[in-house]
Motif scaffolding. Structure first.
Motif, PDB file in Angstrom:
ATOM      1  N   ASP A 198       0.850  -1.189   0.000  1.00 52.70           N
ATOM      2  CA  ASP A 198       0.000   0.000   0.000  1.00 52.70           C
ATOM      3  C   ASP A 198       0.889   1.243   0.000  1.00 52.70           C
ATOM      4  N   ASP A 199       0.984   1.932  -1.146  1.00 55.23           N
ATOM      5  CA  ASP A 199       1.831   3.123  -1.294  1.00 55.23           C
ATOM      6  C   ASP A 199       1.104   4.332  -0.712  1.00 55.23           C
ATOM      7  N   ARG A 200       1.681   4.914   0.370  1.00 59.00           N
ATOM      8  CA  ARG A 200       1.097   6.094   1.002  1.00 59.00           C
ATOM      9  C   ARG A 200       2.094   7.254   1.003  1.00 59.00           C
ATOM     10  N   SER A 201       2.883   7.342  -0.033  1.00 58.55           N
ATOM     11  CA  SER A 201       3.840   8.440  -0.151  1.00 58.55           C
ATOM     12  C   SER A 201       3.114   9.733  -0.516  1.00 58.55           C
ATOM     13  N   ALA A 202       3.876  10.845  -0.543  1.00 61.80           N
ATOM     14  CA  ALA A 202       3.263  12.164  -0.727  1.00 61.80           C
ATOM     15  C   ALA A 202       2.527  12.279  -2.053  1.00 61.80           C
ATOM     16  N   SER A 203       3.075  11.693  -3.114  1.00 63.08           N
ATOM     17  CA  SER A 203       2.415  11.810  -4.419  1.00 63.08           C
ATOM     18  C   SER A 203       1.085  11.069  -4.451  1.00 63.08           C
ATOM     19  N   GLN A 204       0.857  10.155  -3.516  1.00 65.89           N
ATOM     20  CA  GLN A 204      -0.406   9.437  -3.451  1.00 65.89           C
ATOM     21  C   GLN A 204      -1.516  10.261  -2.784  1.00 65.89           C
ATOM     22  N   ARG A 205      -1.143  11.460  -2.332  1.00 66.56           N
ATOM     23  CA  ARG A 205      -2.166  12.351  -1.763  1.00 66.56           C
ATOM     24  C   ARG A 205      -2.660  13.371  -2.780  1.00 66.56           C
ATOM     25  N   LEU A 206      -2.156  13.297  -4.002  1.00 68.29           N
ATOM     26  CA  LEU A 206      -2.606  14.211  -5.044  1.00 68.29           C
ATOM     27  C   LEU A 206      -3.986  13.799  -5.544  1.00 68.29           C
TER      28      LEU A 206
ATOM     29  N   HIS B 124       5.646   4.644   3.286  1.00 73.72           N
ATOM     30  CA  HIS B 124       5.596   6.105   3.381  1.00 73.72           C
ATOM     31  C   HIS B 124       6.819   6.703   2.696  1.00 73.72           C
ATOM     32  N   ASP B 125       6.930   8.030   2.731  1.00 74.47           N
ATOM     33  CA  ASP B 125       8.080   8.706   2.122  1.00 74.47           C
ATOM     34  C   ASP B 125       9.369   8.257   2.792  1.00 74.47           C
ATOM     35  N   GLY B 126      10.414   8.077   1.983  1.00 75.86           N
ATOM     36  CA  GLY B 126      11.713   7.724   2.522  1.00 75.86           C
ATOM     37  C   GLY B 126      12.366   8.901   3.222  1.00 75.86           C
ATOM     38  N   ALA B 127      13.307   8.598   4.083  1.00 75.41           N
ATOM     39  CA  ALA B 127      14.013   9.651   4.826  1.00 75.41           C
ATOM     40  C   ALA B 127      14.924  10.439   3.894  1.00 75.41           C
ATOM     41  N   ASP B 128      15.199  11.693   4.275  1.00 75.03           N
ATOM     42  CA  ASP B 128      16.130  12.557   3.541  1.00 75.03           C
ATOM     43  C   ASP B 128      15.738  12.703   2.069  1.00 75.03           C
ATOM     44  N   ASN B 129      14.429  12.893   1.835  1.00 76.66           N
ATOM     45  CA  ASN B 129      13.929  13.143   0.481  1.00 76.66           C
ATOM     46  C   ASN B 129      14.260  11.988  -0.468  1.00 76.66           C
ATOM     47  N   ALA B 130      14.195  10.758   0.038  1.00 77.37           N
ATOM     48  CA  ALA B 130      14.517   9.591  -0.789  1.00 77.37           C
ATOM     49  C   ALA B 130      13.374   9.206  -1.717  1.00 77.37           C
TER      50      ALA B 130
ATOM     51  N   VAL C 206       4.872 -17.781  -1.391  1.00 78.01           N
ATOM     52  CA  VAL C 206       4.417 -16.495  -1.922  1.00 78.01           C
ATOM     53  C   VAL C 206       3.697 -16.737  -3.247  1.00 78.01           C
ATOM     54  N   ALA C 207       2.409 -16.448  -3.268  1.00 74.45           N
ATOM     55  CA  ALA C 207       1.584 -16.693  -4.444  1.00 74.45           C
ATOM     56  C   ALA C 207       1.418 -15.459  -5.311  1.00 74.45           C
ATOM     57  N   GLY C 208       1.906 -14.313  -4.856  1.00 77.20           N
ATOM     58  CA  GLY C 208       1.783 -13.099  -5.657  1.00 77.20           C
ATOM     59  C   GLY C 208       1.954 -11.865  -4.803  1.00 77.20           C
ATOM     60  N   ALA C 209       2.101 -10.715  -5.471  1.00 77.52           N
ATOM     61  CA  ALA C 209       2.209  -9.430  -4.801  1.00 77.52           C
ATOM     62  C   ALA C 209       1.300  -8.441  -5.503  1.00 77.52           C
ATOM     63  N   LEU C 210       0.456  -7.751  -4.732  1.00 79.07           N
ATOM     64  CA  LEU C 210      -0.447  -6.734  -5.253  1.00 79.07           C
ATOM     65  C   LEU C 210       0.040  -5.382  -4.747  1.00 79.07           C
ATOM     66  N   MET C 211       0.320  -4.456  -5.656  1.00 80.18           N
ATOM     67  CA  MET C 211       0.877  -3.162  -5.287  1.00 80.18           C
ATOM     68  C   MET C 211      -0.070  -2.050  -5.728  1.00 80.18           C
ATOM     69  N   VAL C 212      -0.649  -1.338  -4.772  1.00 81.47           N
ATOM     70  CA  VAL C 212      -1.528  -0.203  -5.063  1.00 81.47           C
ATOM     71  C   VAL C 212      -0.668   1.056  -4.988  1.00 81.47           C
ATOM     72  N   THR C 213      -0.415   1.692  -6.122  1.00 75.15           N
ATOM     73  CA  THR C 213       0.556   2.781  -6.185  1.00 75.15           C
ATOM     74  C   THR C 213       0.321   3.614  -7.434  1.00 75.15           C
ATOM     75  N   ASP C 214       1.006   4.776  -7.489  1.00 73.68           N
ATOM     76  CA  ASP C 214       1.029   5.554  -8.730  1.00 73.68           C
ATOM     77  C   ASP C 214       2.201   5.146  -9.613  1.00 73.68           C
TER      78      ASP C 214
END
Length: 705
Positions: A74-82, A114-120, A140-148
């Motif tokens: 679950d990608d909750r980085s800053a760009s995911q708040r746009l 979440h966002d990485g440290a030091d503007n990563a 591991v049967a798979g990976a589901l990635m919700v992201t931009d």
């Protein structure tokens, strides 16, 4: 589930057993050659012996099936708040979790990034690698990635044993505009043009209404902003001219356009350190003396100084018939230096110079005007300053910061900073400085003594050093736009020679010269900040000649303000440490003093690329056999598929059941006990002997008859 297998626990190494088998084959071949009828029994006996040495056993395993694991990133980085991406993510994650929970034999591992440290930026690759490392790969049967899709460490994404399904947030109609700084100098020469190359980039489904143009505003230290209309998508080279030394914060900002995803990437900053090309100094010595070489060596030792030095070797009162035009080996170009090119000099130093008729009075008028226009002069006074030949008797007397009384004090004295000098940046903090007059005896080593001083009276400038009898020794003043320094002694060279322990002559004269050049770090009233590398913390520094300073007002990137109270940590130096809540451009203000500080990047990495795209993760998706689905088209159904089959289609995505099992019990039982192997081998051997013996007796009896 049960499993049956045969295992071996040989008594001898396998090479020895193989060698024994070879010997048995040789013996068997010999038996065939001799025609022995018991060869088959002998072969079975040898085989039984070899089997006994190998010790075969039956192993029975009892296993239980294990559930499959699905990684949900679950990608909750800053760009995911746009825009509405956060709502898209919430709906998709909840729906996917519900589907997985309803499927038999499936476990879900949810990882929030979440966002990485030091503007990563978005560290999706590292999060996926860490999640995979903490689980058995066979389950591991798979990976589901919700992201931009904007993973800034995609190279760290591992090769998955099952499909990686990327569910993209955002919309196909999204578009955005940003500033991209391509090249920018770290240093710029004051007063000369420097260039910054940048590009204004439109990304995504750009509407035709933008016209391919943008409005850009440029400012240095937040002052005098200038706006231009420029084309987008082209390299732009913008000229800039720095007008002061030290750090210059150049800010570029784009006017926001309706419909773009964010304006957080509409601002870019560049920090350029302003330096002088070369400091042009004119040194005029009135007569040769012991300190003249010290002045020359000091100025020539600095590679950033262009020095022009003239010495009046023979004064006009020596009447010997030699024309004035021939008083030097090189004609003294007074007209060129003091009229035509005087503004080309940054500093004029008069070292024990007396007004003896060499320079007409009109030239002194011109020097006075030069100072008032922004020039600087330094007068190192000798005994002639107390006579009628004093520069004070010329028009320069109008801008002199003190008046000579006509008295020359010829006695040993100790130069001291005054109370004001302890706060003034020219003399504050000089190593080994003695205490001001009347503040007690000094302990430990201190500056050396000087032996001559010109008495000064009625100082109009700042007296930062005192000498004999507490009289002013160094006086600094501002005149018009320029500056004047008066050193009432010609014995500073004693420090250079180490007399009586010496002193910081080089540092003192360097500070005087740079103060007259208006270097920001030597201003009496100054406000600046020192940023701690790799953090959003800074130390605010306020230099002042006052006993106290008001709080500093900080304007944050969002326009809100905070007031910070500073405490005095050294005479004339007030500091406070402050941590910014986020990266961006901050403005410090105390009355007329302002400083613009760039904390971190003005445009965080999360907003460099804002259009949703799976391109950064393309290699990881292809290697796993996964696919890409846009949430704009709806939340897909999850299916179980066999390995190697297509893993995504219209309205569905697939995971691969692994069929992993866990062994719950293992039982091992010898195929035969050791005595049984020996008994069987003995019976076969005896049987072969009896068969062969009977055959020999039968053959022998027939021959006798």
């Amino acid at each position: 589930m049960n499993g049956l297998s045969v295992i071996f626990a040989p008594l001898l190494p396998w090479p020895v057993i193989a060698g024994a088998g070879v010997v048995a084959l040789v013996l068997l071949a010999l038996a065939l050659w001799r025609g022995l009828r018991g060869w088959a029994l002998r072969a079975l006996a040898a085989l039984v012996l070899l089997a006994a040495i190998a010790q075969p056993s039956l192993q029975r395993e009892e296993t239980a099936p294990l559930s499959d694991i699905v990684l949900l990133i679950d990608d909750r980085s800053a760009s995911q708040r746009l825009s509405d991406r956060a709502d898209q993510s919430d709906g998709a994650v909840n729906a996917l979790q519900a589907q997985l929970a309803a499927m038999p034999n499936i476990e879900t591992r949810r990882i929030t990034v979440h966002d990485g440290a030091d503007n990563a930026g978005s560290e999706l690759g590292a999060a996926l690698a860490e999640a995979l490392a903490s689980e058995p790969r066979a389950r591991v049967a798979g990976a589901l990635m919700v992201t931009d899709g904007q993973a800034h460490d995609a190279a760290l994404a591992p090769v998955l044993p099952a499909p990686l399904q990327v569910l993209l947030t955002g919309k196909r109609s999204d578009w955005d505009r940003r500033i991209l700084i391509e090249t920018a100098p770290a240093f710029g020469i004051i007063g000369e043009e420097t260039a910054i190359r940048l590009k204004i980039e439109d990304m995504g489904d750009v509407p035709a209404s933008t016209g391919g143009t943008a409005q850009i505003t440029i400012s240095i230290d937040g002052k005098d902003p200038k706006s231009y209309t420029v084309r987008t998508g082209r390299d732009l080279e913008l000229p800039l001219t720095l007008d002061h030394g030290g750090q210059n914060v150049v800010q570029f900002s784009l006017a926001p356009v309706e419909g773009e995803l964010t304006d957080r990437n509409n601002v870019a900053t560049v920090q350029i350190n302003g330096v002088r090309d070369r400091l042009r100094v004119l040194l005029v010595s009135g007569q040769p003396h012991a300190g003249e070489r010290t002045w020359r060596n000091l100025l020539k030792s600095d590679a950033g100084v262009d020095l022009v030095h003239f010495t009046i070797l023979r004064p006009p009162e020596k009447q010997d018939g030699v024309p004035v035009s021939e008083l030097s080996l090189i004609a003294f170009p007074t007209q060129e230096l003091f009229v035509d090119k005087i503004d080309e000099f940054d500093l004029i130093i008069f070292d024990r110079y007396g007004a003896r008729g060499i320079l007409p009075s009109a030239y002194f008028d011109n020097i006075k005007e030069y100072v008032e226009r922004g020039g600087a002069i330094l007068v190192a006074a000798g005994p002639e300053f107390a006579t009628v030949e004093s520069l004070f008797q010329t028009s320069l007397g109008d801008i002199m910061p003190a008046r000579p009384t006509g008295r020359v004090i010829s006695e040993s004295f100790l130069p001291r900073p005054t109370d004001l000098g302890l706060r003034h940046p020219v003399t504050a903090g000089l190593k080994g400085a003695p205490k001001p007059e009347g503040e007690g005896d000094d302990e430990g080593p201190h500056w050396g003594h000087w032996l001559r001083q010109i008495e000064l009276a009625n100082p109009t400038g700042e007296v930062v050093m005192s000498g004999a009898e507490g009289k002013p020794l160094l006086v600094l003043s501002r005149e018009g736009k320029g500056r004047v320094a008066l050193l009432a002694s010609d014995h500073a060279w004693l420090w250079d020679r180490g007399y009586d322990g010496g002193g910081p002559q080089l540092e003192l004269l360097r500070r005087i010269a740079h103060w007259e050049m208006k270097e920001p770090e030597l201003e009496e009233e100054a406000l600046f900040a020192e940023i701690n590398p790799g953090s959003l913390s800074m130390q605010i520094i306020r230099r002042s000649m006052e006993e106290s300073v008001p709080p500093v007002t900080i304007t944050l990137p969002d326009g809100s303000t905070q007031e910070i109270t500073l405490s005095e940590t050294a005479p004339g130096r007030f500091t406070a440490r402050w941590t910014a809540p986020e990266a961006g451009l901050y403005r410090l203000q105390d009355g007329d003093l302002e400083r613009v500080v760039a904390m971190g990047p003005a445009s965080p990495r999360e907003f460099e690329q804002t259009i949703a795209s799976a391109e950064p993760l393309a290699n990881a998706i292809a290697a796993s056999g996964g696919g890409v689905t846009r949430l704009q088209d709806g939340i897909p159904r999850i299916r179980e598929i066999r390995a190697g089959r297509p893993s995504a289609g219209r309205g569905w995505i697939g995971i691969t059941p692994r069929g992993a099992t866990a062994t719950t019990d293992i039982r091992v039982q010898p195929l035969l006990p050791a005595w049984a192997w020996l008994l069987l081998a003995a019976l076969l051997t005896v049987s072969a002997w009896l068969v062969e013996g009977r055959n020999r007796r039968s053959g022998g009896g027939g021959a006798t008859a």
